[in-house]
Scaffold this motif. Structure first.
Motif, PDB file in Angstrom:
ATOM      1  N   LYS A   1      -5.668  13.066  -0.950  1.00 48.80           N
ATOM      2  CA  LYS A   1      -5.063  11.870  -0.388  1.00 48.80           C
ATOM      3  C   LYS A   1      -5.352  10.683  -1.274  1.00 48.80           C
ATOM      4  O   LYS A   1      -6.474  10.500  -1.730  1.00 48.80           O
ATOM      5  CB  LYS A   1      -5.610  11.617   1.015  1.00 48.80           C
TER       6      LYS A   1
ATOM      7  N   ARG B   1       0.550   5.453   0.302  1.00 51.28           N
ATOM      8  CA  ARG B   1      -0.335   6.558   0.655  1.00 51.28           C
ATOM      9  C   ARG B   1       0.399   7.838   0.340  1.00 51.28           C
ATOM     10  O   ARG B   1       1.546   8.020   0.748  1.00 51.28           O
ATOM     11  CB  ARG B   1      -0.649   6.498   2.147  1.00 51.28           C
TER      12      ARG B   1
ATOM     13  N   GLU C   1       0.840  -1.191   0.000  1.00 52.10           N
ATOM     14  CA  GLU C   1       0.000   0.000   0.000  1.00 52.10           C
ATOM     15  C   GLU C   1       0.870   1.234   0.000  1.00 52.10           C
ATOM     16  O   GLU C   1       1.864   1.314   0.711  1.00 52.10           O
ATOM     17  CB  GLU C   1      -0.904   0.019   1.231  1.00 52.10           C
TER      18      GLU C   1
ATOM     19  N   VAL D   1      -4.603   6.439  -1.791  1.00 50.88           N
ATOM     20  CA  VAL D   1      -4.025   5.187  -1.333  1.00 50.88           C
ATOM     21  C   VAL D   1      -4.023   4.234  -2.514  1.00 50.88           C
ATOM     22  O   VAL D   1      -5.064   3.987  -3.117  1.00 50.88           O
ATOM     23  CB  VAL D   1      -4.833   4.577  -0.171  1.00 50.88           C
TER      24      VAL D   1
END
Lengths: 164, 551
Positions: B113, B107, B105, B115
């Motif tokens: 934002k 971010r 993952e 992800v």
């Protein structure tokens, strides 16, 4: 070596596809007519003979195109789906046959442009993991197209893996 | 998940998973692994602001010029510079990644934002790139390519080189990512220990580099076999390829702006007038030779920049590693499981000089990466080198060297008509124009050149055509300017196209196209007799062909 030939796919597309092709063909040749009309108004010289000659040629070619092309396409465009493969034949002057195993199908997609909506037709696109070979079936009856999509989707889900 | 750390030193994070006791053979699976959110390497604090400054260079320059000319006397320009630097720092502080439940993952972003998550078992390629600043600081950008079409790729810009290599090995070889922070029980690692991952590769390093043990996980050492190391003498092939010439032109275009500035300043008027005293063909000759020398030099520079220290190795875990580059170093890993074949390329110049080059046909590389050259297995080099590497990578001698089935007289006729007829039309048009509108005679001579060349071109194009089928591979060859022998795994073929133009139908020929998810996506037997082409389909996919065969 035994001669190996492919037969044609089993099904023809909808007969209404001819009308659709004729209409889109007419739209194409209308673009040429617009160019000619512009030329008519831009050209300041007196003589109109070249315009008339080009105009007559346009008329003849358009007539031949609109009569021959849809018929020819209709005779060429065929498709077939078996439990393990999809097989299509498209084109008219240049022709093309495509085969894709069901196990390699990634997406099945139904599209209806404005002209095909007019004739209750649809285009089915079958893509594989290769960027090179989507199979397209133009001019399918909408109901047939929906049924085909359902069958292909069901068959694709049953098969694991897509060879990426 | 708790915030890991915000300072410049991480607190010693205890391993989330119990480390396997010494001697214990089963390492934890990747999907059982969980790491804390981790930041990129802190050394990126030095690079991000510079990168941002370069990105905003036009705007910054504008602000500075404005600041100089206006007499407001403010500190706007410094504020702008600070803002840009701050933006660079923010990029560092807002980017985090972790490995959890078999997912990688990433971010990033402060306002937007995002992800991005990718299952680790869909990772196909991991590329490490170190542009010059990264290299100075010992960093590498990690680009993780997945099975998709390449949009959903993960870029970690950047990690320390050993850490990046280690991450790559773990992802590619699906080994355990062991969460050792500072474990003394580990076999003595070299280099910095890496937070959140196992220590970097270490172990006996052979000075000759013939066979090096790579430390990868506590219990699974892999070995690396060197298949190819760069030989500086290969640069002689660089000017012979279009790639070389294009890279030369690219450098030239880049340099052109600087050149023009100097040319404008220098007074060239006198030199030009002195040149005109010679007959014109001397100038033309000098110009051509000068251009050839310049392009050759630049092609060599481009080749050196791209392929210096080229090194191809095979990892016992089942991957091919390519390392290359002079200023920017790149490391590409290709899983042999994903290798669908090879392209043996011979551009015209290389063919004359008995050279060649080798590309991998593989999935998981984006088009951009392939253009950038990530699929290169051998750069322009002697043919013997290409053959040796091809044989080492692909265990099918027949596919690489067997004589191919030619495509027959109809294909030959088609090659000749397609080459000669346009040349004839051109020559005839030139003749008519010379007769009617006083076209200078030398134009007519120039227009005759294609007519003279075309039969040779046609003959060579026909000689290039061929196909062959081995137990595991389909081989097709074509081309004059770039002759290519494509060796494609039969298992990698995922569909067929049979294309016929009007004239091809009359001649009984077809382009038989094998589509695949790898490399160029389709490999074509051009102008193959229809029967022979369909026989290929029938041999490779009897079940598929049988359903639609004519009775």
């Amino acid at each position: 070596m035994p001669r190996s030939r492919l037969r044609e796919p089993a099904h023809q597309v909808s007969p209404r596809a001819r009308l659709m092709w004729a209409l889109s063909g007419a739209a194409e040749s209308l673009v040429l007519l617009v160019v000619q009309v512009l030329w008519w108004f831009i050209d300041e010289d007196g003589s109109r003979t070249p315009h008339l000659v080009v105009g007559v040629i346009w008329l003849l070619l358009t007539a031949v195109y609109l009569v021959v092309m849809p018929q020819w396409r209709y005779r060429v465009h065929r498709w077939e789906a078996t439990p393990s493969a999809v097989y299509t034949q498209t084109g008219w002057i240049a022709q093309e046959r495509r085969i894709a195993p069901i196990s390699r199908i990634q997406t099945v997609d139904l599209a209806r442009g404005p002209v095909s909506q007019l004739f209750r037709l649809a285009t089915v696109t079958v893509t594989t993991a290769s960027a090179a070979g989507p199979l397209k079936i133009h001019g399918l009856d909408v109901e047939d197209a929906r049924r085909l999509i359902d069958e292909l989707t069901a068959a694709t889900v049953a098969e694991p893996g897509d060879a990426t | 998940m708790t915030e890991p750390w915000l300072g410049d030193r991480p607190p010693a994070v205890p391993p989330l998973l119990p480390l396997p006791p010494p001697g214990h053979a089963t390492p934890p699976e990747l999907r059982d692994v969980e790491t804390d959110w981790r930041r990129l390497n802190p050394r990126m604090l030095l690079i991000h602001p510079v990168q941002e400054a370069i990105r905003f260079l036009p705007a910054l320059a504008g602000v500075f010029i404005l600041g100089r000319t206006s007499d407001s006397g403010g500190y706007w320009e410094y504020a702008a510079l600070l803002a840009v630097i701050g933006l660079g720092l923010l990029r560092y502080f807002t980017t985090r990644f972790r490995i959890e439940n078999g997912q990688i993952e990433l971010r990033k972003g402060l306002v937007n934002k995002r992800v991005i998550a990718t299952p680790a078992d869909r990772v196909r390629t991991v590329d490490l790139t170190s542009p010059i600043f990264h290299r100075i600081l010992g960093l590498a950008k990690v680009e993780i390519g997945t099975a998709g079409t390449g949009k959903d790729r993960l870029v970690l810009d950047a990690l320390a080189l050993p850490e990046a290599r280690h991450l790559r090995d773990e992802l590619i070889h699906r080994r355990n990512v062991v969460l050792a922070t500072h474990d003394t029980d580990m076999p003595a690692p070299q280099g910095d220990p890496v937070d959140g991952l196992a220590p970097p590769p270490a172990g006996p390093t052979d000075a000759d580099g013939r066979s090096t043990t790579v430390w990868s996980g506590p219990d699974t050492p892999g070995t690396e076999t060197v298949l190819l190391t760069f030989d500086p003498r290969w640069v002689r092939f660089a000017p012979l390829t279009l790639t070389g010439v294009f890279s030369a032109l690219a450098i030239l275009g880049f340099g052109n702006q600087f050149l023009q500035r100097y040319l404008q300043q220098a007074d060239l008027g006198s030199t030009v007038s002195s040149l005109t005293r010679h007959p014109i063909w001397i100038d033309v000759l000098v110009g051509l030779v000068g251009a050839a020398v310049l392009v050759s030099l630049l092609a060599i520079i481009g080749y050196v920049l791209q392929f210096w220290a080229f090194r191809l190795t095979r990892h016992s875990g089942g991957t091919l590693h390519v390392t290359r580059g002079l200023t920017t170093t790149r490391e590409t890993s290709i899983e042999e499981k994903r290798l669908r074949g090879l392209e043996v390329g011979q551009p015209f110049g290389l063919r004359l000089a008995r050279g060649g080059r080798l590309h991998a046909i593989t999935t998981g590389l984006t088009k951009k990466e392939q253009e950038r050259g990530s699929a290169w297995l051998v750069p322009s080099a002697p043919r013997t080198v290409v053959d040796r590497v091809a044989a080492a990578v692909l265990d099918d001698d027949e596919a690489l060297h067997a004589d191919l089935t030619p495509h027959g007289p109809a294909a030959r006729r088609r090659r000749f008509t397609r080459a000669v007829v346009p040349a004839l039309v051109l020559a005839a048009a030139a003749w008519v124009l010379i007769r009617t509108v006083d076209l200078p005679a030398w134009v007519g001579v120039v227009c005759l050149v294609p007519l003279v060349v075309s039969p040779f071109l046609a003959a060579d194009r026909y000689a290039g055509l061929g196909h062959h089928l081995t137990a595991r591979h389909l081989v097709v060859r074509q081309g004059t300017f770039v002759r290519r022998r494509d060796v494609l795994q039969r298992d990698g073929i995922i569909g067929w196209k049979i294309e016929q133009s009007f004239f091809q139908r009359r001649a009984g020929l077809a382009h038989v196209v094998a589509t695949t998810a790898a490399g160029k996506q389709s490999y074509v037997a051009y102008d193959v007799p229809l029967d022979a082409g369909l026989a290929l389909v029938r041999e490779i996919d009897p079940g598929l062909f049988g359903q639609f065969a004519a009775r």
